[in-house]
Design a protein around this motif. Sequence first.
Motif, PDB file in Angstrom:
ATOM      1  N   CYS A   1      -3.772  -1.459 -14.190  1.00 39.90           N
ATOM      2  CA  CYS A   1      -3.202  -1.693 -12.716  1.00 39.90           C
ATOM      3  C   CYS A   1      -3.901  -3.097 -12.140  1.00 39.90           C
ATOM      4  N   HIS A   2      -4.653  -3.924 -12.958  1.00 38.07           N
ATOM      5  CA  HIS A   2      -5.166  -4.997 -12.202  1.00 38.07           C
ATOM      6  C   HIS A   2      -4.143  -5.635 -11.407  1.00 38.07           C
ATOM      7  N   TYR A   3      -3.045  -6.091 -12.067  1.00 35.41           N
ATOM      8  CA  TYR A   3      -1.904  -6.872 -11.434  1.00 35.41           C
ATOM      9  C   TYR A   3      -1.187  -5.739 -10.758  1.00 35.41           C
ATOM     10  N   PRO A   4      -0.442  -6.210  -9.653  1.00 34.06           N
ATOM     11  CA  PRO A   4       0.698  -5.246  -9.203  1.00 34.06           C
ATOM     12  C   PRO A   4       1.758  -4.879 -10.248  1.00 34.06           C
ATOM     13  N   VAL A   5       2.183  -3.895 -10.228  1.00 37.31           N
ATOM     14  CA  VAL A   5       3.115  -3.491 -11.158  1.00 37.31           C
ATOM     15  C   VAL A   5       4.780  -3.890 -11.151  1.00 37.31           C
ATOM     16  N   GLY A   6       5.191  -4.222  -9.757  1.00 37.37           N
ATOM     17  CA  GLY A   6       6.337  -4.481  -9.580  1.00 37.37           C
ATOM     18  C   GLY A   6       6.979  -5.504 -10.261  1.00 37.37           C
ATOM     19  N   TYR A   7       6.585  -6.661 -10.516  1.00 35.44           N
ATOM     20  CA  TYR A   7       7.316  -7.840 -11.392  1.00 35.44           C
ATOM     21  C   TYR A   7       7.179  -7.409 -12.778  1.00 35.44           C
ATOM     22  N   SER A   8       6.214  -6.960 -13.270  1.00 36.75           N
ATOM     23  CA  SER A   8       6.423  -6.613 -14.824  1.00 36.75           C
ATOM     24  C   SER A   8       7.419  -5.463 -14.938  1.00 36.75           C
ATOM     25  N   GLY A   9       7.466  -4.409 -13.900  1.00 38.45           N
ATOM     26  CA  GLY A   9       8.464  -3.180 -13.993  1.00 38.45           C
ATOM     27  C   GLY A   9       9.808  -3.762 -13.757  1.00 38.45           C
ATOM     28  N   PHE A  10      10.182  -4.842 -12.940  1.00 36.76           N
ATOM     29  CA  PHE A  10      11.355  -5.451 -12.957  1.00 36.76           C
ATOM     30  C   PHE A  10      11.897  -6.037 -14.229  1.00 36.76           C
ATOM     31  N   LEU A  11      10.782  -6.801 -14.822  1.00 35.48           N
ATOM     32  CA  LEU A  11      11.138  -7.414 -15.998  1.00 35.48           C
ATOM     33  C   LEU A  11      11.307  -6.369 -17.151  1.00 35.48           C
TER      34      LEU A  11
ATOM     35  N   THR B   1       8.590  -4.234  -2.221  1.00 37.67           N
ATOM     36  CA  THR B   1       8.130  -5.593  -2.363  1.00 37.67           C
ATOM     37  C   THR B   1       6.612  -5.410  -2.337  1.00 37.67           C
ATOM     38  N   ALA B   2       6.123  -4.303  -1.781  1.00 38.40           N
ATOM     39  CA  ALA B   2       4.679  -4.187  -1.901  1.00 38.40           C
ATOM     40  C   ALA B   2       4.317  -3.931  -3.394  1.00 38.40           C
ATOM     41  N   LEU B   3       5.089  -3.367  -4.239  1.00 38.24           N
ATOM     42  CA  LEU B   3       4.689  -3.078  -5.665  1.00 38.24           C
ATOM     43  C   LEU B   3       4.579  -4.308  -6.208  1.00 38.24           C
ATOM     44  N   VAL B   4       5.387  -5.547  -5.689  1.00 34.90           N
ATOM     45  CA  VAL B   4       5.068  -6.854  -6.265  1.00 34.90           C
ATOM     46  C   VAL B   4       4.196  -7.616  -5.683  1.00 34.90           C
ATOM     47  N   ARG B   5       4.112  -7.535  -4.423  1.00 33.06           N
ATOM     48  CA  ARG B   5       3.089  -8.277  -3.527  1.00 33.06           C
ATOM     49  C   ARG B   5       2.361  -7.387  -2.479  1.00 33.06           C
TER      50      ARG B   5
ATOM     51  N   ALA C   1       7.688   2.823   3.512  1.00 27.79           N
ATOM     52  CA  ALA C   1       7.385   1.831   2.434  1.00 27.79           C
ATOM     53  C   ALA C   1       6.213   2.481   1.654  1.00 27.79           C
ATOM     54  N   LEU C   2       5.264   3.151   2.458  1.00 24.79           N
ATOM     55  CA  LEU C   2       4.299   3.956   1.599  1.00 24.79           C
ATOM     56  C   LEU C   2       4.817   5.086   0.962  1.00 24.79           C
ATOM     57  N   ALA C   3       5.923   5.718   1.467  1.00 25.93           N
ATOM     58  CA  ALA C   3       6.486   6.870   0.662  1.00 25.93           C
ATOM     59  C   ALA C   3       7.005   6.191  -0.769  1.00 25.93           C
ATOM     60  N   VAL C   4       7.437   5.125  -0.777  1.00 25.96           N
ATOM     61  CA  VAL C   4       7.932   4.384  -1.894  1.00 25.96           C
ATOM     62  C   VAL C   4       6.658   3.981  -3.102  1.00 25.96           C
ATOM     63  N   VAL C   5       5.762   3.582  -2.324  1.00 27.90           N
ATOM     64  CA  VAL C   5       4.377   3.089  -3.233  1.00 27.90           C
ATOM     65  C   VAL C   5       3.845   4.395  -3.628  1.00 27.90           C
TER      66      VAL C   5
ATOM     67  N   LEU D   1      -4.312   1.643  -4.208  1.00 31.84           N
ATOM     68  CA  LEU D   1      -2.903   1.821  -3.722  1.00 31.84           C
ATOM     69  C   LEU D   1      -1.978   1.105  -4.644  1.00 31.84           C
ATOM     70  N   VAL D   2      -2.180   0.017  -5.160  1.00 31.80           N
ATOM     71  CA  VAL D   2      -1.023  -0.507  -6.031  1.00 31.80           C
ATOM     72  C   VAL D   2      -1.748  -1.153  -6.918  1.00 31.80           C
TER      73      VAL D   2
END
Length: 510
Positions: free
Chosen positions: A88-98, A200-204, A250-254, A270-271
Amino acid sequence: MAEAARARAEAARDGLGPASARAGGDLVFSAIAFVLALLPRLYVAIAWAREPVWDGHYYDFGARRIAAGLGYSDDLIVGGQPVWHPWCHYPVGYSGFLGLVYRLFGAGPHVATVANAVTGALLVVVVHRLARYATTPGRARAAALLAALSPGLIVYAALLMTEPLAALGLVTAPWLLARDAARGRVIRGAVLAGAALGLTALVRPQSLLCAPALALLTWRAWRGPGEVAGGASAAWRRGALAAALSAATALAVVAPWTIRNCRVMDGCALVSTNGGWNLAIGAFPRATGRFETLRAGDGCPIARGQVAQDRCWMTEGLRWIKDDPARWLALIPRKLGFTFDHESFPIGYLGEANPAAWPEERRAAGRRVLTASHLGLLSVAALGVVALPRLRPWRALAAQLLALAAVLGLVAWGVLGDEHAFWPLAVAIPVIAALPLPGRPANGGVVGYLAFAVASVALTHAVFFGEDRYHMVVTPALCVLAACALRRGETAPAAGSRSGLSTGLFRERG
């Protein structure tokens, strides 16, 4: 009654009232803007894209693991055998989207970049829809065109980087809230905005900083034609409630991702686990204000888990700041300069991925085009928080002339100064927007939110370190602000109006 009727007439004239918002006016233009934005992005995504490099390599790697059902992970070799290892070094959001895109369409050579092109086109649509709640329909169309034709945003379609997806979330959240507030559904809008901000927080992760600014979108919410119920105190309460509800959502989503980290990592995060690293990069003895590679000898030599490693760097970063705060503070202008004074990362990425197609001469030309367009946009966007000066009343005239002179002076400093520093404009945008200057531009909170978003980027990279790619997340915000440049200012409320807010969320006459 007369004041409410006047407000309705002005809103209807400008196409900004709740009825036009509910009807989803200008949908045809939104569709045209989508196509206009998609075509150049598709070309770039197919013709220019190559193997992902730099951080894009890691985002792609994580996405392929997710698509293969292996989660956000890598493999450690132990005794000659691969052992699954959570990451989890990088946020997961963009990799999860891809990863989702790869799962649906395969991981072919252009699948990710075509997804980026579609994301960029959707971003333009949301810019248009959001801008309608900040200014007139014509200016909202101008904002969409600026975003559609932005050279930097177009080139970004070929990069496997997070910024366009994060930017999409940053403008989707306020649009959802503004749209529902216009219909009297503030609670639903706050929940939807919070959900968008959480994704968005999962991306940034620093996107969460924008949650308090969502309150600005509800202070003048329509409770009837041209009316705000309860006065200023009710507006503050409504804004605080909306912001709190959005932040909680937002925190519930994260939260599920945070729980995953606590369960499978060597500690809770956190992320992601790059906050400490980034603080150390901006504070360690070799810090220059931009990215520099940390080495074990800089302070955390012992191999340990990702969370422990990040906490070590966080501790070291705070110690370096405490030991020499003057040096750390002196780096802030350089950090902001690296963030806002140029736009070269997309060209550097393409050159790294395909050196033969990007010789130095072509790279230099590309950097000049992107930098010129970015600095021009930033300069005009700073005028989005300045009203067109009116002759009366004189206090408003003086205040807005002073604000205009300040912005134009900063532009001249950037153009004529030896260092060509334009970053003070990014600082001026939220400062001027926050000042209670007489005659300032009328808006329903959208401009305030966008100015706050610019402030969040400036603050984040003043603390950590700067690179020009980080300003890309607010390029769409700058497009809306630029389209709002030199609108007409607020006028004194007519006799009998309630607290001067009777013209509501959508009153904009410039």
